[in-house]
Enzyme design. Structure first.
Site, PDB file in Angstrom:
ATOM      1  N   CYS A 252       0.834  -1.205   0.000  1.00  0.00           N
ATOM      2  CA  CYS A 252       0.000   0.000   0.000  1.00  0.00           C
ATOM      3  C   CYS A 252       0.867   1.254   0.000  1.00  0.00           C
ATOM      4  O   CYS A 252       1.351   1.681   1.045  1.00  0.00           O
ATOM      5  CB  CYS A 252      -0.922  -0.022   1.217  1.00  0.00           C
TER       6      CYS A 252
ATOM      7  N   CYS B  75      -0.402   4.160   2.088  1.00  0.00           N
ATOM      8  CA  CYS B  75      -0.245   3.967   3.538  1.00  0.00           C
ATOM      9  C   CYS B  75       1.208   4.200   3.968  1.00  0.00           C
ATOM     10  O   CYS B  75       1.471   4.824   4.987  1.00  0.00           O
ATOM     11  CB  CYS B  75      -0.595   2.543   3.974  1.00  0.00           C
ATOM     12  N   ASP B  76       2.133   3.629   3.218  1.00  0.00           N
ATOM     13  CA  ASP B  76       3.504   3.505   3.728  1.00  0.00           C
ATOM     14  C   ASP B  76       4.564   4.294   2.960  1.00  0.00           C
ATOM     15  O   ASP B  76       5.721   4.324   3.382  1.00  0.00           O
ATOM     16  CB  ASP B  76       3.903   2.017   3.738  1.00  0.00           C
TER      17      ASP B  76
END
Ligand code: NAP
Length: 311
Positions: A135, A138-139
């Site tokens: 992701c 997300c990261d």
């Protein structure tokens, strides 16, 4: 217990399922949440979540999930480990087979999510959350100023690679063939980007850094020449697609060509009383907050349906 008819059962305990549980529990429907194969869903395998509204400093994904779980439990939601083995949506109440038990319910909220597709290497699995991610939104932030690699040849991989150039100094896109599934526009955009380097006919054989608990590089193999080499990177992102967890409903509700549940008005399936929310029906946004939003809608529809049917 087996003879009890539930007002609602929620399949899945990610962001969509737990938000549905909060709403359904507050409506006094005593929802039963079946936690599924991956309790807590995709958020439970991320680290810091910085884009969920209300957490100015961010919140750890597993903590966010735990908070939601407690919030729904406070209003009477019940949780059960286990996953659905089979469902019969042709009769009312619906029958759900879970282990040796059959659960009967008037309504069903399917929030079984989508699972990221992984390469399946043991080293990759060991380093999820420690440099390996599926992701980018997300990261990606954690890779500021670093060099990373993205695997995949479809739109997801192109999108991830482009997004990650905001943080990484260099993104190497690794694809196992030399033909791409990605749309022309996405492919051209990625190819034209000065920070993205393409390597085709290349597979990842091992993610290095298991002992250090942090990605230090990738062992690659050229599928044409057979030559192996090590690429030094600090992160590996998989962009090789997601698999919606809806196969068990095939033939009972409508799925699209990739297996996502088809919904109308956001959360309605073609079976009255059965609603779908979150990533199992959303191939486009796939965010925690949008999953929560459709989870809320599904629970509100359950409430309305039960009221209209005199329960
Ligand atoms: P996809 O189109 O199915 O592409 C998956 C890619 O991963 C393929 O290139 C495939 O390689 C590769 N792959 C699969 N398993 C692999 C493995 N084990 N090892 C190495 N490579 C592997 O999936 P997607 O990119 O997630 O896209 C899914 C759908 O969402 C598509 O319809 C796409 O257009 C859409 N989407 C659209 C956008 C956008 O428009 N912005 C963004 C994301 C997704 P092969 O080609 O060799 O099979």
């Amino acid at each position: 217990m087996a003879d009890t008819i539930r007002d609602t059962v929620i399949l899945g305990s990610g962001c969509a399922g737990l938000t549905a549980a909060i709403y359904a529990a507050r409506a006094n429907l005593k929802p039963l949440v079946l936690e599924g194969h991956e309790p807590g869903g995709q958020l439970s395998i991320t680290t810091l979540v910085e884009n969920f509204p209300g957490w100015p400093e961010g919140i750890q994904g597993p903590q966010l999930i735990e908070n939601m779980k407690q919030q729904a439990a406070r209003f009477g939601a019940e949780y059960r480990m286990g996953h659905l083995a089979a469902a019969d949506l042709s009769k009312r109440p619906f029958a759900l087979k879970v282990g040796a038990e059959t659960i009967h319910t008037r309504t069903l909220i399917i929030a079984s999510g989508a699972s990221a597709r992984w390469l399946g290497l043991p080293s990759e699995q060991a380093l999820i959350g420690h440099g390996v991610s599926s992701c980018a939104t997300c990261d990606g932030f954690f890779f500021s100023g670093k060099e990373i690699a993205v695997v995949g040849g479809g739109d997801s991989a192109m999108e991830e690679a482009l997004f990650l150039t905001r943080f990484a100094t260099k993104v190497t896109l690794l694809h196992r063939r030399d033909h791409f599934r990605a749309s022309r526009i996405m492919l051209e955009r990625a190819m034209a980007h000065p920070s993205i380097q393409f390597r085709t006919n290349t597979i990842v054989e091992e993610v290095l850094g298991v002992d250090q608990k942090d990605v230090t590089g990738l062992k690659l193999r050229d599928t044409v020449t057979g030559v192996e080499e090590v690429l030094g990177v600090s992160g590996l992102f998989l962009g090789i697609g997601h698999i919606p967890n809806a196969k068990m409903f095939e033939g009972q509700i409508d799925l699209d060509e990739d297996g996502y549940i088809k919904t109308t008005n956001y959360v309605f399936t073609r079976v009255q009383g059965v609603y779908a929310c979150g990533d199992v029906q959303d191939r486009r946004y796939r965010q925690a907050v949008t999953a929560a939003g459709t989870g809320c809608m599904a629970a509100l529809e359950v409430e309305k349906y039960l009221e209209e049917h005199g329960h």
